[in-house]
Design a protein around this motif. Structure first.
Motif, PDB file in Angstrom:
ATOM      1  N   CYS A  75     -15.080  16.952 -10.406  1.00  0.00           N
ATOM      2  CA  CYS A  75     -15.163  17.384 -11.803  1.00  0.00           C
ATOM      3  C   CYS A  75     -15.605  18.846 -11.837  1.00  0.00           C
ATOM      4  O   CYS A  75     -16.502  19.249 -11.112  1.00  0.00           O
ATOM      5  CB  CYS A  75     -16.173  16.502 -12.528  1.00  0.00           C
ATOM      6  N   HIS A  76     -14.977  19.672 -12.685  1.00  0.00           N
ATOM      7  CA  HIS A  76     -15.263  21.112 -12.776  1.00  0.00           C
ATOM      8  C   HIS A  76     -15.769  21.475 -14.164  1.00  0.00           C
ATOM      9  O   HIS A  76     -15.335  20.897 -15.155  1.00  0.00           O
ATOM     10  CB  HIS A  76     -13.979  21.929 -12.540  1.00  0.00           C
ATOM     11  N   TRP A  77     -16.666  22.461 -14.212  1.00  0.00           N
ATOM     12  CA  TRP A  77     -17.068  23.060 -15.484  1.00  0.00           C
ATOM     13  C   TRP A  77     -17.591  24.460 -15.238  1.00  0.00           C
ATOM     14  O   TRP A  77     -17.960  24.813 -14.126  1.00  0.00           O
ATOM     15  CB  TRP A  77     -18.087  22.200 -16.233  1.00  0.00           C
ATOM     16  N   ALA A  78     -17.601  25.252 -16.278  1.00  0.00           N
ATOM     17  CA  ALA A  78     -18.082  26.632 -16.205  1.00  0.00           C
ATOM     18  C   ALA A  78     -19.556  26.669 -16.610  1.00  0.00           C
ATOM     19  O   ALA A  78     -20.007  25.866 -17.425  1.00  0.00           O
ATOM     20  CB  ALA A  78     -17.262  27.527 -17.122  1.00  0.00           C
ATOM     21  N   ALA A  79     -20.279  27.626 -16.029  1.00  0.00           N
ATOM     22  CA  ALA A  79     -21.701  27.783 -16.326  1.00  0.00           C
ATOM     23  C   ALA A  79     -22.073  29.254 -16.178  1.00  0.00           C
ATOM     24  O   ALA A  79     -21.223  30.088 -15.867  1.00  0.00           O
ATOM     25  CB  ALA A  79     -22.541  26.911 -15.400  1.00  0.00           C
ATOM     26  N   VAL A  80     -23.361  29.545 -16.370  1.00  0.00           N
ATOM     27  CA  VAL A  80     -23.862  30.909 -16.287  1.00  0.00           C
ATOM     28  C   VAL A  80     -25.058  30.947 -15.333  1.00  0.00           C
ATOM     29  O   VAL A  80     -25.965  30.120 -15.440  1.00  0.00           O
ATOM     30  CB  VAL A  80     -24.281  31.425 -17.678  1.00  0.00           C
ATOM     31  N   TYR A  81     -25.043  31.926 -14.423  1.00  0.00           N
ATOM     32  CA  TYR A  81     -26.092  32.102 -13.426  1.00  0.00           C
ATOM     33  C   TYR A  81     -26.907  33.342 -13.776  1.00  0.00           C
ATOM     34  O   TYR A  81     -26.358  34.388 -14.127  1.00  0.00           O
ATOM     35  CB  TYR A  81     -25.467  32.267 -12.041  1.00  0.00           C
ATOM     36  N   CYS A  82     -28.239  33.225 -13.681  1.00  0.00           N
ATOM     37  CA  CYS A  82     -29.133  34.351 -13.944  1.00  0.00           C
ATOM     38  C   CYS A  82     -29.661  34.891 -12.613  1.00  0.00           C
ATOM     39  O   CYS A  82     -30.399  34.192 -11.917  1.00  0.00           O
ATOM     40  CB  CYS A  82     -30.297  33.913 -14.821  1.00  0.00           C
ATOM     41  N   PRO A  83     -29.301  36.123 -12.240  1.00  0.00           N
ATOM     42  CA  PRO A  83     -29.775  36.669 -10.962  1.00  0.00           C
ATOM     43  C   PRO A  83     -31.282  36.930 -10.934  1.00  0.00           C
ATOM     44  O   PRO A  83     -31.890  36.860  -9.862  1.00  0.00           O
ATOM     45  CB  PRO A  83     -28.979  37.964 -10.804  1.00  0.00           C
ATOM     46  N   ARG A  84     -31.901  37.208 -12.058  1.00  0.00           N
ATOM     47  CA  ARG A  84     -33.364  37.422 -12.070  1.00  0.00           C
ATOM     48  C   ARG A  84     -34.115  36.128 -11.768  1.00  0.00           C
ATOM     49  O   ARG A  84     -35.124  36.140 -11.084  1.00  0.00           O
ATOM     50  CB  ARG A  84     -33.826  37.956 -13.422  1.00  0.00           C
ATOM     51  N   ARG A  85     -33.635  35.051 -12.330  1.00  0.00           N
ATOM     52  CA  ARG A  85     -34.276  33.750 -12.096  1.00  0.00           C
ATOM     53  C   ARG A  85     -33.749  33.086 -10.821  1.00  0.00           C
ATOM     54  O   ARG A  85     -34.315  32.106 -10.363  1.00  0.00           O
ATOM     55  CB  ARG A  85     -34.054  32.832 -13.289  1.00  0.00           C
ATOM     56  N   ALA A  86     -32.622  33.593 -10.318  1.00  0.00           N
ATOM     57  CA  ALA A  86     -31.958  33.031  -9.140  1.00  0.00           C
ATOM     58  C   ALA A  86     -31.642  31.552  -9.342  1.00  0.00           C
ATOM     59  O   ALA A  86     -31.889  30.713  -8.476  1.00  0.00           O
ATOM     60  CB  ALA A  86     -32.790  33.260  -7.880  1.00  0.00           C
ATOM     61  N   MET A  87     -31.077  31.265 -10.522  1.00  0.00           N
ATOM     62  CA  MET A  87     -30.725  29.880 -10.832  1.00  0.00           C
ATOM     63  C   MET A  87     -29.651  29.821 -11.915  1.00  0.00           C
ATOM     64  O   MET A  87     -29.460  30.774 -12.660  1.00  0.00           O
ATOM     65  CB  MET A  87     -31.957  29.089 -11.266  1.00  0.00           C
ATOM     66  N   VAL A  88     -28.977  28.686 -11.961  1.00  0.00           N
ATOM     67  CA  VAL A  88     -27.995  28.438 -13.008  1.00  0.00           C
ATOM     68  C   VAL A  88     -28.765  28.163 -14.293  1.00  0.00           C
ATOM     69  O   VAL A  88     -29.636  27.294 -14.335  1.00  0.00           O
ATOM     70  CB  VAL A  88     -27.084  27.250 -12.643  1.00  0.00           C
ATOM     71  N   LEU A  89     -28.458  28.930 -15.348  1.00  0.00           N
ATOM     72  CA  LEU A  89     -29.102  28.696 -16.645  1.00  0.00           C
ATOM     73  C   LEU A  89     -28.574  27.416 -17.278  1.00  0.00           C
ATOM     74  O   LEU A  89     -29.279  26.701 -17.955  1.00  0.00           O
ATOM     75  CB  LEU A  89     -28.832  29.854 -17.601  1.00  0.00           C
ATOM     76  N   GLY A  90     -27.317  27.177 -17.093  1.00  0.00           N
ATOM     77  CA  GLY A  90     -26.693  26.004 -17.679  1.00  0.00           C
ATOM     78  C   GLY A  90     -25.264  26.330 -18.046  1.00  0.00           C
ATOM     79  O   GLY A  90     -24.839  27.481 -17.909  1.00  0.00           O
ATOM     80  N   PRO A  91     -24.542  25.371 -18.452  1.00  0.00           N
ATOM     81  CA  PRO A  91     -24.901  23.966 -18.505  1.00  0.00           C
ATOM     82  C   PRO A  91     -24.945  23.339 -17.112  1.00  0.00           C
ATOM     83  O   PRO A  91     -24.215  23.740 -16.218  1.00  0.00           O
ATOM     84  CB  PRO A  91     -23.811  23.341 -19.360  1.00  0.00           C
ATOM     85  N   LEU A  92     -25.823  22.359 -16.959  1.00  0.00           N
ATOM     86  CA  LEU A  92     -26.004  21.676 -15.682  1.00  0.00           C
ATOM     87  C   LEU A  92     -25.189  20.395 -15.603  1.00  0.00           C
ATOM     88  O   LEU A  92     -25.250  19.682 -14.616  1.00  0.00           O
ATOM     89  CB  LEU A  92     -27.491  21.358 -15.468  1.00  0.00           C
ATOM     90  N   SER A  93     -24.437  20.131 -16.643  1.00  0.00           N
ATOM     91  CA  SER A  93     -23.672  18.897 -16.722  1.00  0.00           C
ATOM     92  C   SER A  93     -22.277  19.179 -17.268  1.00  0.00           C
ATOM     93  O   SER A  93     -22.120  19.984 -18.184  1.00  0.00           O
ATOM     94  CB  SER A  93     -24.390  17.928 -17.659  1.00  0.00           C
ATOM     95  N   PRO A  94     -21.263  18.491 -16.749  1.00  0.00           N
ATOM     96  CA  PRO A  94     -19.921  18.675 -17.307  1.00  0.00           C
ATOM     97  C   PRO A  94     -19.797  18.095 -18.715  1.00  0.00           C
ATOM     98  O   PRO A  94     -18.889  18.437 -19.454  1.00  0.00           O
ATOM     99  CB  PRO A  94     -19.018  17.930 -16.327  1.00  0.00           C
ATOM    100  N   TYR A  95     -20.725  17.238 -19.087  1.00  0.00           N
ATOM    101  CA  TYR A  95     -20.672  16.608 -20.403  1.00  0.00           C
ATOM    102  C   TYR A  95     -21.247  17.493 -21.495  1.00  0.00           C
ATOM    103  O   TYR A  95     -21.038  17.251 -22.665  1.00  0.00           O
ATOM    104  CB  TYR A  95     -21.427  15.274 -20.369  1.00  0.00           C
TER     105      TYR A  95
END
Length: 181
Positions: A75-95
């Motif tokens: 399953c694929h979905w698009a998300a946004v990564y924050c380089p300052r936090r070094a983590m995916v901001l979200g969404p963390l779920s395809p739903y």
């Protein structure tokens, strides 16, 4: 019940890995540089990469659009990564993209003509004033099922896949992404 491998793909070809839980239907925020295969099943390995969840979010133009996929169904979905936090901001779920589409109108901004996400009649999620007729975006559902004929519903949209579109409000997307916690 199971935990599967989620792959986070960056625009430059880099990949990072996370655990995806079928119980919560969401990806963990801890990213890993490696994965291994054991008994024909891929899973994360090693120590998680450093992350800084309390750091201020990077400016909008520094956030990185990523694509996430998870096993076993790819399953694929698009998300946004924050380089300052070094983590995916979200969404963390395809739903999440469906929840956003069911709970938000898309409407043009008063001053900027961008497409904004809104839950109020006069303000976008980013705080910008909006007015006019909502664009054909919102899907209506009751208890997870479409309300009325599916043919009358707008198509399902992964709104985060439009991150680089010049007429979408990235700030609205970032605000909505951060709610997926």
């Amino acid at each position: 019940m199971g935990t599967w491998l989620a792959t986070v793909r960056f625009p430059d070809g880099t990949a990072r890995y996370a655990a995806y839980s079928t119980v919560s239907g969401a990806m963990s925020t801890e990213l890993y540089a490696m994965f291994h295969v054991e008994h024909y099943r891929e899973s994360i390995c090693g120590d998680p990469l450093p992350r800084f969840p309390e750091a201020p979010r990077a400016p909008i133009d520094q956030l990185i659009p990523v694509e996430i996929s998870h096993a076993p169904d790819d399953c694929h979905w698009a998300a946004v990564y924050c380089p300052r936090r070094a983590m995916v901001l979200g969404p963390l779920s395809p739903y999440w993209m469906w929840r956003v589409q069911e709970s938000h109108e898309m409407i043009r901004g008063v001053a900027d003509e961008l497409r904004h996400l809104s839950q109020l009649a006069d303000r976008a999620r980013c705080g910008a004033p909006v007015s006019g007729t909502p664009l054909p975006y919102r899907r209506y559902a009751v208890m997870g099922f479409a309300d009325g004929d599916e043919a009358d519903q707008p198509p399902e949209v992964d709104i985060f896949a439009t991150w680089n579109s010049p007429d979408i409000c990235r700030e609205c997307l970032a605000v909505v992404a951060a709610q997926d916690r």
